[in-house]
Structure formats: structure tokens, C-alpha cells
Design a protein around this motif. Structure first.
Motif, PDB file in Angstrom:
ATOM      1  N   ASP A 179       0.755  -1.412   0.407  1.00 41.31           N
ATOM      2  CA  ASP A 179      -0.223   0.016  -0.149  1.00 41.31           C
ATOM      3  C   ASP A 179       0.905   1.516   0.262  1.00 41.31           C
ATOM      4  OD1 ASP A 179       1.060  -0.160   2.922  1.00 41.31           O
ATOM      5  OD2 ASP A 179      -1.346   0.489   3.626  1.00 41.31           O
ATOM      6  N   LEU A 180       1.770   1.439   0.266  1.00 40.03           N
ATOM      7  CA  LEU A 180       3.251   1.726  -0.213  1.00 40.03           C
ATOM      8  C   LEU A 180       3.444   2.459  -1.651  1.00 40.03           C
ATOM      9  CD1 LEU A 180       5.127   4.116   1.065  1.00 40.03           C
ATOM     10  CD2 LEU A 180       6.584   2.754   1.467  1.00 40.03           C
ATOM     11  N   GLN A 181       3.266   3.569  -1.791  1.00 44.36           N
ATOM     12  CA  GLN A 181       3.189   4.639  -2.927  1.00 44.36           C
ATOM     13  C   GLN A 181       4.411   5.496  -3.278  1.00 44.36           C
ATOM     14  OE1 GLN A 181       0.757   5.216  -6.613  1.00 44.36           O
ATOM     15  NE2 GLN A 181       1.428   6.987  -6.872  1.00 44.36           N
ATOM     16  N   VAL A 182       6.044   6.061  -3.824  1.00 44.94           N
ATOM     17  CA  VAL A 182       6.874   5.498  -3.403  1.00 44.94           C
ATOM     18  C   VAL A 182       6.691   6.414  -5.416  1.00 44.94           C
ATOM     19  CG1 VAL A 182       9.769   6.390  -3.161  1.00 44.94           C
ATOM     20  CG2 VAL A 182       8.180   5.273  -2.058  1.00 44.94           C
ATOM     21  N   THR A 183       7.417   8.465  -4.828  1.00 49.80           N
ATOM     22  CA  THR A 183       7.747   9.379  -5.892  1.00 49.80           C
ATOM     23  C   THR A 183       9.264   9.832  -5.972  1.00 49.80           C
ATOM     24  OG1 THR A 183       5.202   9.328  -6.764  1.00 49.80           O
ATOM     25  CG2 THR A 183       6.706  10.601  -7.141  1.00 49.80           C
ATOM     26  N   VAL A 184      10.502   9.847  -6.744  1.00 51.03           N
ATOM     27  CA  VAL A 184      11.459   9.745  -6.910  1.00 51.03           C
ATOM     28  C   VAL A 184      11.597  11.239  -7.600  1.00 51.03           C
ATOM     29  CG1 VAL A 184      13.994   9.921  -6.641  1.00 51.03           C
ATOM     30  CG2 VAL A 184      12.424   8.119  -5.061  1.00 51.03           C
ATOM     31  N   LEU A 185      12.096  12.733  -6.971  1.00 52.59           N
ATOM     32  CA  LEU A 185      12.046  13.370  -8.211  1.00 52.59           C
ATOM     33  C   LEU A 185      13.378  13.616  -8.707  1.00 52.59           C
ATOM     34  CD1 LEU A 185       8.668  14.209  -6.870  1.00 52.59           C
ATOM     35  CD2 LEU A 185       8.847  15.753  -8.611  1.00 52.59           C
ATOM     36  N   ILE A 186      13.947  13.729  -9.711  1.00 53.92           N
ATOM     37  CA  ILE A 186      15.450  13.818  -9.608  1.00 53.92           C
ATOM     38  C   ILE A 186      15.453  14.644 -10.675  1.00 53.92           C
ATOM     39  CG2 ILE A 186      17.796  12.582 -10.270  1.00 53.92           C
ATOM     40  CD1 ILE A 186      16.720   9.967  -9.755  1.00 53.92           C
ATOM     41  N   PRO A 187      16.433  15.567 -11.215  1.00 49.99           N
ATOM     42  CA  PRO A 187      16.347  16.841 -11.694  1.00 49.99           C
ATOM     43  C   PRO A 187      17.681  16.242 -13.356  1.00 49.99           C
ATOM     44  CG  PRO A 187      18.547  17.233 -10.044  1.00 49.99           C
ATOM     45  CD  PRO A 187      17.598  15.778  -9.622  1.00 49.99           C
ATOM     46  N   ALA A 188      16.981  16.786 -14.413  1.00 47.82           N
ATOM     47  CA  ALA A 188      17.367  16.616 -15.567  1.00 47.82           C
ATOM     48  C   ALA A 188      19.152  16.439 -15.654  1.00 47.82           C
ATOM     49  CB  ALA A 188      17.087  17.166 -16.902  1.00 47.82           C
ATOM     50  N   SER A 189      19.494  17.361 -14.943  1.00 52.99           N
ATOM     51  CA  SER A 189      20.887  17.297 -14.946  1.00 52.99           C
ATOM     52  C   SER A 189      21.456  18.444 -13.771  1.00 52.99           C
ATOM     53  CB  SER A 189      21.371  18.440 -15.602  1.00 52.99           C
ATOM     54  OG  SER A 189      20.705  19.851 -15.504  1.00 52.99           O
ATOM     55  N   SER A 190      22.265  17.910 -13.248  1.00 54.71           N
ATOM     56  CA  SER A 190      23.192  18.332 -11.741  1.00 54.71           C
ATOM     57  C   SER A 190      23.651  19.724 -12.029  1.00 54.71           C
ATOM     58  CB  SER A 190      24.441  16.763 -11.420  1.00 54.71           C
ATOM     59  OG  SER A 190      23.863  16.163 -11.183  1.00 54.71           O
ATOM     60  N   ALA A 191      23.732  20.953 -10.846  1.00 47.03           N
ATOM     61  CA  ALA A 191      24.401  22.014 -10.717  1.00 47.03           C
ATOM     62  C   ALA A 191      25.511  21.745  -9.844  1.00 47.03           C
ATOM     63  CB  ALA A 191      23.623  23.075  -9.985  1.00 47.03           C
ATOM     64  N   THR A 192      26.673  22.670 -11.317  1.00 48.02           N
ATOM     65  CA  THR A 192      28.171  22.396 -10.766  1.00 48.02           C
ATOM     66  C   THR A 192      28.436  23.738  -9.734  1.00 48.02           C
ATOM     67  OG1 THR A 192      28.360  22.315 -12.730  1.00 48.02           O
ATOM     68  CG2 THR A 192      30.300  23.304 -11.089  1.00 48.02           C
ATOM     69  N   ASN A 193      28.384  22.850  -8.512  1.00 48.52           N
ATOM     70  CA  ASN A 193      27.975  24.161  -6.777  1.00 48.52           C
ATOM     71  C   ASN A 193      29.498  23.595  -6.126  1.00 48.52           C
ATOM     72  OD1 ASN A 193      27.283  25.718  -5.173  1.00 48.52           O
ATOM     73  ND2 ASN A 193      25.732  24.167  -4.359  1.00 48.52           N
ATOM     74  N   ASN A 194      30.054  25.224  -6.178  1.00 47.62           N
ATOM     75  CA  ASN A 194      31.028  24.635  -4.933  1.00 47.62           C
ATOM     76  C   ASN A 194      30.364  24.726  -3.233  1.00 47.62           C
ATOM     77  OD1 ASN A 194      31.983  27.273  -2.961  1.00 47.62           O
ATOM     78  ND2 ASN A 194      34.220  26.145  -3.612  1.00 47.62           N
ATOM     79  N   ASN A 195      29.440  24.851  -3.321  1.00 47.35           N
ATOM     80  CA  ASN A 195      28.934  25.560  -2.010  1.00 47.35           C
ATOM     81  C   ASN A 195      27.711  24.305  -1.845  1.00 47.35           C
ATOM     82  OD1 ASN A 195      28.144  25.426   0.630  1.00 47.35           O
ATOM     83  ND2 ASN A 195      27.305  27.704   0.220  1.00 47.35           N
ATOM     84  N   VAL A 196      28.019  22.956  -1.049  1.00 47.08           N
ATOM     85  CA  VAL A 196      26.306  22.143  -1.545  1.00 47.08           C
ATOM     86  C   VAL A 196      25.784  22.190  -0.904  1.00 47.08           C
ATOM     87  CG1 VAL A 196      27.824  20.309  -3.443  1.00 47.08           C
ATOM     88  CG2 VAL A 196      28.142  20.592   0.010  1.00 47.08           C
ATOM     89  N   ASN A 197      26.355  23.399   0.825  1.00 47.57           N
ATOM     90  CA  ASN A 197      25.080  23.470   1.990  1.00 47.57           C
ATOM     91  C   ASN A 197      24.230  24.022   1.737  1.00 47.57           C
ATOM     92  OD1 ASN A 197      26.223  21.977   3.964  1.00 47.57           O
ATOM     93  ND2 ASN A 197      27.764  22.751   3.311  1.00 47.57           N
ATOM     94  N   ALA A 198      24.598  25.143   0.576  1.00 47.87           N
ATOM     95  CA  ALA A 198      23.647  26.566  -0.630  1.00 47.87           C
ATOM     96  C   ALA A 198      22.267  25.658  -0.049  1.00 47.87           C
ATOM     97  CB  ALA A 198      23.637  26.888  -1.705  1.00 47.87           C
ATOM     98  N   THR A 199      21.126  26.396   0.048  1.00 50.54           N
ATOM     99  CA  THR A 199      19.736  26.445  -0.163  1.00 50.54           C
ATOM    100  C   THR A 199      19.289  27.050  -0.801  1.00 50.54           C
ATOM    101  OG1 THR A 199      19.753  24.828   1.799  1.00 50.54           O
ATOM    102  CG2 THR A 199      17.946  25.495   0.540  1.00 50.54           C
ATOM    103  N   PRO A 200      18.611  27.365  -2.077  1.00 54.52           N
ATOM    104  CA  PRO A 200      18.567  26.274  -3.508  1.00 54.52           C
ATOM    105  C   PRO A 200      20.448  26.682  -3.164  1.00 54.52           C
ATOM    106  CG  PRO A 200      17.492  27.242  -3.815  1.00 54.52           C
ATOM    107  CD  PRO A 200      17.585  28.073  -2.389  1.00 54.52           C
TER     108      PRO A 200
END
Length: 459
Positions: free
Chosen positions: A116-137
Motif C-alpha cells: 500500500d506504499l507508493q513512492v515518487t522520487v523526483l531527480i533533476p535532469a542535470s546536476s548543478a555545478t556548485n562549490n557550496n553544496v550547503n547552499a539552499t537552493p
């Protein structure tokens, strides 16, 4: 030529220390306490946020959003193609039904379902090049020798019986009931409870007279089990006492059809009580119509309420009555899984507390390669079933196997095989023995002996 590089003013982080540029994302949120353990989590990702998605974000109905849907947002320094590959392998390896998946290397959405569990995983089409991965977004791509790839993806999950493919929706859980405002008639008739301690011989006669015309379609190794239980009159395709059940003498059993929770609960109570017809202390008592429902989706008006509520009140199935605050839904129309088949049945074989169990113990006894996928609640019953030797349910139903496949749906014929025998090895009762007792009691006896013996003829 000796002037300062203007990029130092615009992108000071680009030329920061190596320690800061390679730091992994830090979690700023915690998983909800009811987060399903079945959902695979990407090992190199950190949880950033837990939110309640809006209907516009997911496109799901409002009724599903309000109570069941949750959304979690994650961040990893790995590229999106690694995240996509991870979830594709995990869903396939753990018996998830993949409803949709993204194109390789292009990102997109995974939709997978199990039970009875349905899961949706949304993955971006491409990754962002980012020096600071703690930034949001994550910040916009920057140029620098210490830059990294940051991937932000989302996991949404929802529980509910109405997600089961091919099964009717459990409208009892959402539709207004007669006692609630907004209910529009007519009022469904009340179904009287069926006391289990004194089975009605008239109902047994009607059930026994049913003749299934397609039992030969059952697997050969399970066919005799189905025939015996059908003759015993416990394989009712309709709730006990319903007009359609009493008036149908010939019907299709459909032995290879997946059995639902409500059907198995009905058969489990009927089979146990038929086996112990002369032992009221071992019978399961049907709940009265005044009992407070243990499950939100099984009201008193449900035709199978006496049996389902009776199992809950006896502590034979997980419910809030047994201290399981998460089991508020019974999902009567959901398909029964293998681990549920064993979890509900074994306590009626052992008639005592289940032993403590671990993955290692199940692997050492049964040799199941997928022991780690068994729910911890069911694992204790699986281990106890091994101690029943040749009369174990797993051996009788599934034969020799090194894969238990705990989430696999159970067929009607497999459920009948499990219910053919109750008790431990050497101290149980089979459907054949119960049939003999039933036939002897239905025939007039010339002697006063309550039980026949081998020497009764000479006496």
C-alpha cells in the motif's frame, strides 16, 4: 597585468579553502517518525527539508494530501545519474512495481509501488555545478578548480489501500458514515455479529453444499487442500450469512486469484473454529456490533466486521488494540502478502508468544536469501513456523525455496493450503480430520460413545 583578478570580488568562494569546498552537506532536518523503512535512501545524501506538498506540486487528490502524503528534500554532492542508477537498482532488487522511470542520464521521475506504499522520487535532469553544496537552493554554476557537482532530489511517499492496482477503493475510510454530518442515505443495513463459540449447523450445511467447479485449475500440489476446506465449508466467497452466499450452490473459486485481507480474515476465523468445533476455548469469538472499531476503514457496517474486529480483539493481527499505533488501517481490499499470511496464522498454531528473531536467525534456519526484507513483526512468526517441522505453513504452501519473497501477493489456493492444518507437528488438526468429525456428528450413531475408536466395532 599586476591588478587583482576581478573574479575575486564576484566569486570569493571559488577561491576559498579546499576544506570548505569539499565539505559534504549537513543535515538540517530529521526524518518523520513514521517514515517507511522500506524506502531506500541514497547513502551519500543529506536530508535538507521535510514538507507537506501542495496539490499543485504532486497532482494528487486533496484527500490523499491531507493525511498521508509526505515530502522530503535531499542534497548530495554526487551527479544525478548516480542517484538515478541507485534507485533503479534498489526498486528492481526489492520487488517494487515500477510505474514510471526517467530516461537514462536525462533525469525525471521514478514512481514505484509496493503493497500500500507508493513512492515518487523526483531527480533533476542535470546536476548543478556548485562549490557550496550547503547552499539552499544550490547556487548558480560557477567556474573554479574546486567546484563540485550538487544534486537536489525529492522523495514523496503516500500510504493507502486505494493505491493498490486492480483493487477497489476502501471508501469506508473516507466516505461519511451514517452517524457523521454530510452523510447521504440510504443507511446500509446492520450486519449482526456471528458468535464463533457456537457455529450454526444450518450455515455449515449451506456452506458445505457449495461446489466449486474450477478447483482443478489449482496447482496440483495444492488441490487437495482446497477440496478439503471447500467440503468443510470455510471457503466462503461472500461474508457469512449474506444472501448471495447462502443461495449460491455452484460458483467459481478462482484458485489462482490474489486473496484480499478481508477474505483471508474471514477464512482464518472460519477454518480455526471448524477445526476446534468441540473446543470453544480455542475458537475466535466474533465481535459484537457494539464494539468500538479497531480500524478506521472497517466500520460496524462492514459485512466482515465481526471477523476482522474479532481477530484484532484477540490480538492476532496488528492493531492499536495490540499497541501498534501505526496500524490504524486494515485495508480490507488490499492483497494479502506472504509475510502477512504467516504473521496472522502462526499464533493460532503455537498458541503461545512468538520467539525473538533476527535476520541471522532466519537465514541460518530457513536459508532465505532475502531474510532482510521481511518485516520485523513477521520475522518472529517466520522463525516460529520453522520449528513446526514438516507441518510448517511455509513448507506446505510454498515447498522448498531459498527466497521467501515476503511482499509477494498470496493466491486463494495458497491461503487454503495454509489453513488446511492448525497446530504443531503431531499435536494439530487437519481439514480431513475435521471433515471426519463433522460427518460423524451429522450421522445418527447406534452407540453412546462420543468418539469412535479402532476397537468400537468389536465392542
Amino acid at each position: 597585468m599586476l591588478a587583482a583578478d576581478p573574479r575575486l570580488r564576484e566569486n570569493p568562494a571559488t577561491f576559498g579553502s579546499a576544506d570548505n569546498s569539499k565539505r559534504q552537506p549537513e543535515a538540517i532536518a530529521q526524518l518523520p517518525p513514521d517514515f517507511p523503512q522500506d524506502i531506500p535512501l541514497y547513502p551519500n545524501a543529506q536530508l535538507k527539508e521535510v514538507t507537506q506538498p501542495t496539490p499543485q506540486a504532486t497532482g494528487e487528490p486533496d484527500s490523499m494530501q491531507a493525511n498521508e502524503t509526505q515530502q522530503t528534500r535531499w542534497l548530495t554532492s554526487d551527479p544525478s545519474n548516480l542517484v538515478q542508477s541507485f534507485y533503479q537498482k534498489e526498486f528492481q532488487a526489492n520487488n517494487w512495481e515500477i510505474l514510471s522511470q526517467p530516461i537514462d542520464g536525462q533525469g525525471g521521475t521514478f514512481e514505484a509501488r509496493r503493497d500500500d506504499l507508493q513512492v515518487t522520487v523526483l531527480i533533476p535532469a542535470s546536476s548543478a555545478t556548485n562549490n557550496n553544496v550547503n547552499a539552499t537552493p544550490p547556487s548558480q554554476p560557477v567556474v573554479g578548480q574546486n567546484s563540485e557537482v550538487a544534486t537536489e532530489f525529492t522523495i514523496q511517499y503516500v500510504r493507502g489501500a486505494n493505491l493498490i492496482a486492480g483493487q477497489p477503493n476502501d471508501v469506508e475510510a473516507t466516505a461519511p458514515q451514517p452517524s457523521e454530518p454530510g452523510f447521504i442515505g440510504p443507511v446500509p443495513p446492520q450486519t449482526p455479529s456471528q458468535p464463533a463459540q457456537a457455529p450454526d449447523p444450518n450455515l455449515q450445511t449451506a456452506a458445505t453444499s457449495n461446489q466449486f467447479t474450477d478447483i482443478n485449475k489449482a496447482p496440483e500440489e495444492l488441490r487437495q487442500y482446497v477440496e478439503d476446506l471447500a467440503a468443510l465449508g470455510v471457503l466462503n466467497l461472500e461474508p457469512t450469512g449474506s444472501k448471495s452466499n447462502q443461495s449460491t450452490n455452484t460458483s467459481q473459486f478462482e484458485p489462482t486469484k490474489t486473496i484480499s485481507h478481508r477474505e483471508y480474515a474471514r477464512w482464518l476465523v472460519a477454518a480455526n473454529n471448524a477445526m476446534h468445533v468441540n473446543s470453544p476455548a480455542k475458537q475466535i469469538r466474533g465481535a459484537s456490533e457494539t464494539s468500538q472499531p479497531a480500524f478506521q476503514d472497517v466500520p460496524r457496517t462492514d459485512p466482515d466486521f465481526p471477523e476482522i474486529q474479532g481477530l484484532a480483539e484477540a490480538g492476532l493481527i496488528p492493531s492499536p488494540l495490540s499497541g501498534d499505533s501505526t496500524a490504524v488501517l486494515f485495508r480490507p481490499n488490499a492483497p494479502l502478502t506472504r509475510e502477512q499470511l504467516i504473521l496472522w496464522k502462526v499464533p493460532l498454531d503455537t498458541r503461545q508468544g512468538l520467539p525473538n528473531a533476527s535476520v541471522d536467525a532466519v537465514q541460518q534456519t530457513w536459508g532465505f536469501q532475502d531474510a532482510a526484507r521481511i518485516d520485523p513483526k513477521a520475522m518472529r512468526a517466520v522463525l516460529a513456523d520453522f520449528q513446526n517441522s514438516e507441518q510448517s505453513n511455509i513448507r506446505r504452501v510454498f515447498g522448498y525455496t531459498t527466497l521467501f519473497q515476503p511482499k509477494k501477493p498470496v493466491t486463494r489456493a495458497e491461503a487454503a493450503a495454509a489453513l488446511w492444518y492448525f497446530g504443531s507437528a503431531g499435536e494439530g488438526l487437519s481439514a480431513q480430520e475435521a471433515l471426519q468429525v463433522q460427518r460423524q456428528e451429522s450421522q445418527p450413531s447406534a452407540t453412546s460413545e462420543p468418539e469412535p475408536s479402532n476397537s468400537s466395532s468389536s465392542e
